[in-house]
Design an enzyme around this catalytic site. Structure first.
Site, PDB file in Angstrom:
ATOM      1  N   GLY A  89       0.786  -1.237   0.000  1.00 39.60           N
ATOM      2  CA  GLY A  89       0.000   0.000   0.000  1.00 39.60           C
ATOM      3  C   GLY A  89       0.810   1.275   0.000  1.00 39.60           C
ATOM      4  N   HIS A  96       7.483   7.062   5.579  1.00 41.01           N
ATOM      5  CA  HIS A  96       6.643   7.795   6.524  1.00 41.01           C
ATOM      6  C   HIS A  96       5.955   6.821   7.459  1.00 41.01           C
ATOM      7  CE1 HIS A  96       4.543   7.003   2.722  1.00 41.01           C
ATOM      8  NE2 HIS A  96       3.472   6.746   3.463  1.00 41.01           N
TER       9      HIS A  96
END
Ligand code: AMP
Ligand code: ZN
Length: 110
Positions: A89, A96
């Site tokens: 994903g 991050h």
């Protein structure tokens, strides 16, 4: 990296209201929040994903920043997610940490 959106945020080329910032990291609200609290924590230096992150100081700084975000927002219950690679994903290839909170979070995730 020149075309990296998160480098632009880290370098303040895109104006952002940081939720938290220190020498090596910056945290800001996700553009498309998936929970009442959805903050992204990034290193200021570009690493495409966790697979490329090889600096232990930065690794520690990121986890510390996650905790600082939680402390600043007054949340004790939250989920921290790192998507690594397209199949997992990952859409933005500047590592991050997602910090999600403010609603019950189901397990396992989809
Ligand atoms: P991922 O799918 O793990 O790579 O997550 C990328 C996240 O970045 C998504 O949740 C997006 O909503 C978020 N995002 C993309 N561009 C921006 C931006 N300019 N500012 C804040 N969040 C962003
Ligand atoms: Zn970048």
């Amino acid at each position: 990296m020149e075309d990296c959106i998160f480098c632009k945020i880290a370098n303040k080329k895109i104006p952002t209201e940081p939720v938290y910032e220190d020498e090596n990291t910056i945290a800001f609200n996700d553009l498309n929040p998936q929970a009442p609290v959805h903050v992204l924590v990034i290193p200021k230096k570009h690493y495409a994903s966790l697979n490329e992150l090889d600096d232990e100081k930065t690794m520690a700084a990121l986890l510390k920043a996650v905790k600082e975000v939680a402390r600043k927002l007054g949340i004790t219950d939250y989920r921290t997610v790192i998507n690594t690679g397209k199949e997992a994903g990952q859409e933005v290839f500047h590592i991050h940490f997602h910090v999600l909170a403010g609603r019950p979070l189901k397990w396992p995730p989809g």
